[in-house]
Design an enzyme around this catalytic site. Structure first.
Site, PDB file in Angstrom:
ATOM      1  NE  ARG A 194      -3.897  -2.070   2.438  1.00 17.20           N
ATOM      2  CZ  ARG A 194      -3.945  -3.412   1.838  1.00 17.20           C
ATOM      3  NH1 ARG A 194      -2.840  -3.971   1.745  1.00 17.20           N
ATOM      4  NH2 ARG A 194      -5.172  -4.000   1.921  1.00 17.20           N
ATOM      5  N   GLY A 223      -0.324 -11.443  -6.392  1.00 15.62           N
ATOM      6  CA  GLY A 223      -1.791 -11.023  -6.496  1.00 15.62           C
ATOM      7  C   GLY A 223      -1.973  -9.436  -6.122  1.00 15.62           C
ATOM      8  CB  SER A 250     -10.191  -6.242   1.461  1.00 15.21           C
ATOM      9  OG  SER A 250      -9.018  -6.884   1.348  1.00 15.21           O
ATOM     10  CG  ASP A 270      -3.978 -13.827   3.752  1.00  8.11           C
ATOM     11  OD1 ASP A 270      -4.555 -14.340   2.859  1.00  8.11           O
ATOM     12  OD2 ASP A 270      -3.507 -12.661   3.602  1.00  8.11           O
TER      13      ASP A 270
END
Length: 407
Positions: A27, A69, A145, A290
């Site tokens: 991010r 991903g 998400s 996860d």
């Protein structure tokens, strides 16, 4: 590389430094690409983060992000708004089987120009960057998400910012809140209220340095080791009590297995305080899918029945993780049932020895099964796959006294 795992002792102690969170790092890298005045410390050394960083620095027309991903989702949004830039964004064979249509549809509704190179709905993508002026988009709330975070991260760089209207129940809400908090820490404004994410436009940030917290998903394997051990005192560095990561729920879940988490200055200590374990573990992991593999294998090792729900996103990960878990746990003698969004493990009283665990190009399959070495010897196929998120994992296990033998 295939390895054999075993352990001479069930008493664990050691101090480990875990790599920075892949989720936080990726991010921040997108934000840094939009706002170069942002500096990052303790960046993840995972493959996913390295591929994303290389892609952002590349001037090539074709960009291959391999198995990453998160990079595929975030870069699809990022390149869509890079005016005058045209790229083909591709990945591994498995990546080309992972759906991206919902994100592409959302970006196209904003005015992005994206075409499928091969199969409709899947990478590779041809993206022609252009200025995006639309400021409102509607998406289903129960999608990955990462699709929503991808839109959030590019939003402050758009001319009018962005309102993202989420329809239905939100999946993995902590990851959206993580994205918002990281943006706030960088000096960007945004809110999530009544299923609407609102991000304000910002042209420039004040110079800021942000430190990445270590990865809680990676910590999960040491929680599992502690739970399966007879005694354990493990110190893991660079963790915060007020974590942004949804997987920090590990601390509460593993208390049920007699593992206490002690928060200290910039670290956590895991201590096996008792041999207690639940008769049956029932968890809704919608917000932290996860760690499902880790928890399932912990229960397998301890002969605990478990029911894990909220796992619908696991089917589109590096592999179909529900099918992979069922297949590999059954090799050890387990009785497992799965649905589209759940896994049920019936207690397994005796584990089969010397099972060879297939990993399906999935780093979490390799690491989640490792704690079984405290109970039985086992093999891990394609063990190098851990580099996707935790390159030093096998070396760290050696530090704790486990035998890791290449075969």
């Amino acid at each position: 590389m295939n390895i054999k795992l075993s352990s001479r002792s069930n008493n664990l102690s050691g101090n480990l430094k875990i790599t920075g969170s892949k989720s936080e790092s990726n991010r921040l890298l997108i934000l840094q690409a939009l706002y170069p005045e942002l500096k990052i410390e303790n960046l993840s050394d995972s493959d996913d983060t390295r591929y994303l960083k290389a892609a952002l620095e590349s001037e090539e027309e074709t960009i291959d992000i391999h198995h990453a991903g998160t990079a595929m989702r975030f870069l699809t949004a990022y390149f869509s708004c890079q005016v005058g830039r045209e790229v083909v964004l591709t990945g591994s064979k498995r990546m080309q089987e992972r759906p991206i249509k919902l994100l592409v549809d959302a970006l196209r509704s904003l005015g992005a120009e994206i075409a499928y190179v091969k199969e409709e709905g899947y990478p590779p993508l041809r993206i022609k960057g252009k200025e995006i002026r639309e400021s409102e988009v509607h998406v289903q709330a129960n999608i990955s998400s990462q699709y929503i975070s991808a839109l959030m991260l590019i939003a402050p760089g758009l001319a009018s910012g962005l309102e993202i209207h989420l329809k239905g129940q939100i999946t993995s809400a902590p990851y959206l809140l993580m994205t918002l908090e990281i943006m706030h820490n960088a000096g960007l404004a945004g809110t999530l209220e009544d299923n609407v994410v609102s991000i304000e436009p910002v042209s420039k940030l004040a110079p800021t340095t942000l430190q990445v917290e270590s990865d809680w998903s990676s910590a999960s394997y040491f929680y599992s080791l502690a739970a399966v051990s007879e005694t354990a005192e493990l110190k893991l560095s660079n963790y915060r009590r007020s974590s942004l990561q949804g997987d920090s729920c590990l601390a509460e879940i593993y208390r049920k297995f007699g593992v206490e988490t002690i928060f200290e200055d910039n670290s956590i200590s895991l201590k096996k305080t008792s041999g207690k374990k639940p008769r049956k573990l029932i968890e809704d992991l919608r917000n932290s899918p996860d760690i499902a593999q880790t928890i399932a294998v912990t229960c397998l090792a301890l002969g605990v029945e478990c029911e894990l729900n909220g796992l619908h996103t696991l089917k589109i990960k590096e592999t179909d993780r529900l099918v992979a878990l069922k297949t590999e746990m059954e090799k050890f003698g387990a009785d497992v049932e799965i649905s589209n969004d759940s896994l049920r493990l019936y207690s397994c009283k005796r584990l089969n020895q010397d099972v060879s665990v297939a990993t399906y190009n999935d780093h979490r399959m390799a690491m989640a099964f490792a704690p079984l070495a405290l109970k039985v010897s086992l093999g891990i196929e394609d063990a190098g796959v851990v580099s996707k998120s935790y390159p030093s994992f096998w070396e760290d296990l050696k530090q704790l006294g486990l035998s890791v033998e290449e075969i």
